[in-house]
Design a protein around this motif. Structure first.
Motif, mmCIF file in Angstrom:
data_model
loop_
_atom_site.group_PDB
_atom_site.id
_atom_site.type_symbol
_atom_site.label_atom_id
_atom_site.label_comp_id
_atom_site.label_asym_id
_atom_site.label_seq_id
_atom_site.Cartn_x
_atom_site.Cartn_y
_atom_site.Cartn_z
ATOM 1 N N SER A 135 4.369 -1.062 2.461
ATOM 2 C CA SER A 135 3.796 -0.197 1.437
ATOM 3 C C SER A 135 4.625 -0.327 0.176
ATOM 4 O O SER A 135 5.845 -0.519 0.236
ATOM 5 N N THR A 164 -7.325 4.379 7.097
ATOM 6 C CA THR A 164 -6.269 3.406 6.840
ATOM 7 C C THR A 164 -5.946 2.571 8.069
ATOM 8 O O THR A 164 -5.662 1.368 7.957
ATOM 9 N N ALA A 181 -5.299 3.173 1.394
ATOM 10 C CA ALA A 181 -4.952 4.308 2.253
ATOM 11 C C ALA A 181 -5.977 5.423 2.117
ATOM 12 O O ALA A 181 -6.901 5.355 1.297
ATOM 13 N N ASN A 185 -3.811 9.712 6.000
ATOM 14 C CA ASN A 185 -2.636 8.854 6.131
ATOM 15 C C ASN A 185 -1.544 9.268 5.153
ATOM 16 O O ASN A 185 -0.357 9.298 5.500
ATOM 17 N N ARG A 186 -1.920 9.588 3.927
ATOM 18 C CA ARG A 186 -0.915 9.969 2.933
ATOM 19 C C ARG A 186 -0.207 11.262 3.327
ATOM 20 O O ARG A 186 0.998 11.415 3.076
ATOM 21 N N THR A 189 2.048 10.285 6.648
ATOM 22 C CA THR A 189 3.137 9.320 6.442
ATOM 23 C C THR A 189 3.997 9.634 5.225
ATOM 24 O O THR A 189 5.069 9.049 5.074
ATOM 25 N N LEU A 191 3.063 8.868 2.218
ATOM 26 C CA LEU A 191 2.810 7.822 1.233
ATOM 27 C C LEU A 191 2.496 8.455 -0.117
ATOM 28 O O LEU A 191 1.694 9.377 -0.218
ATOM 29 N N GLU A 192 3.136 7.946 -1.161
ATOM 30 C CA GLU A 192 2.949 8.508 -2.495
ATOM 31 C C GLU A 192 1.644 8.014 -3.119
ATOM 32 O O GLU A 192 1.079 6.994 -2.715
ATOM 33 N N ASP A 193 1.182 8.727 -4.149
ATOM 34 C CA ASP A 193 -0.053 8.358 -4.829
ATOM 35 C C ASP A 193 0.019 6.966 -5.452
ATOM 36 O O ASP A 193 -1.007 6.313 -5.634
ATOM 37 N N GLU A 195 1.475 4.335 -4.197
ATOM 38 C CA GLU A 195 1.713 3.295 -3.206
ATOM 39 C C GLU A 195 0.420 2.893 -2.500
ATOM 40 O O GLU A 195 -0.467 3.713 -2.279
#
Length: 236
Positions: A135, A164, A181, A185-186, A189, A191-193, A195
């Motif tokens: 990522s 995802t 994504a 999932n964000r 995990t 995960l940033e906006d 990424e």
């Protein structure tokens, strides 16, 4: 075995990765010497977060039951008493306009049900991985896709969206894929906006990694080339 530690170091430096790339391996039996996951998680992609944080472990089918969608993409049948949960989740998602039921048959799935799924940071994987997941920022993972094109291992699949987790079977079937994504999932995990994901078949990782330096150097040269052209030719 391939020097995955060195590949991880090269990719992390060249792509300015903020998270460790992870290796995911599907097996018919649990691997010796790898600890089994203990505890519960709300989704299969939650295990990605744990691996990126440095943990190596394997899961079994029951560890994935909390996520009917992830179980579906991983070809893991839910037990009879929970089989209705997939329909419930899909019904909820269709009722709010998130997905249409006719899309479901087109979602990629693993061809076989894995008995064990091994997760690890790439540099610490105990086995040759089936897929490697990274990522990062689009401007950096762009280099990875260009390296895959140069290596001749990219796919013609469109950039994937939700769910995802379908990116894993899609990569196994078609080659390197990118995923923007999904909101679940964000959340699970972190995960940033800014990424997105890239998933590479494990068998192609070495070929792609070999081309990242060449592509990175070429982009550095092109960066100055295009800056010069803009300065000379733009009239804004």
């Amino acid at each position: 075995m391939t020097d995955y530690r060195n590949i991880e170091r090269q990719l992390s430096q060249r792509l300015s990765l903020e998270r460790r790339p992870i290796a995911i391996t599907f097996r018919e039996t649990p691997p010796p010497g790898v600890p089994k996951f203990t505890g519960t998680e709300p989704s299969g992609c939650s295990f990605w977060r744990l691996a990126a944080e440095g943990r190596t472990f394997y899961t079994v089918a029951s560890d994935h039951y909390n996520c009917p969608i992830g179980s579906y993409t991983h070809n893991i049948p839910l037990p009879p008493e929970r089989a209705h949960e997939l329909e419930q989740v899909l019904g909820f998602m269709t009722s709010i306009g998130y997905v249409r039921m006719e899309e479901v048959p087109g979602i990629p799935r693993l061809p076989r049900t894995p008995s064990a799924i091994i997760y690890a940071p790439l540099g610490e994987t105990p086995l040759d991985p089936d897929v490697v997941l990274l990522s990062g920022r689009p401007g950096k993972v762009m280099l990875l896709q260009e390296a895959a094109i140069r290596a001749g291992v990219t796919s013609q699949t469109n950039v994937l969206a939700r769910p995802t987790c379908m990116a894993l079977p899609a990569a196994l079937a078609h080659g390197l894929v990118a995923s923007t994504a999904c909101i679940g999932n964000r959340v699970y995990t972190g995960l940033e906006d800014y990424e997105i994901y890239v998933v590479i078949p494990g068998k192609d990782l070495g070929l792609v990694a070999d081309q990242v330096q060449t592509i990175g150097a070429a982009n550095a040269t092109l960066l100055q080339y295009h800056r010069d052209r803009r300065q000379k030719l733009a009239t804004e």
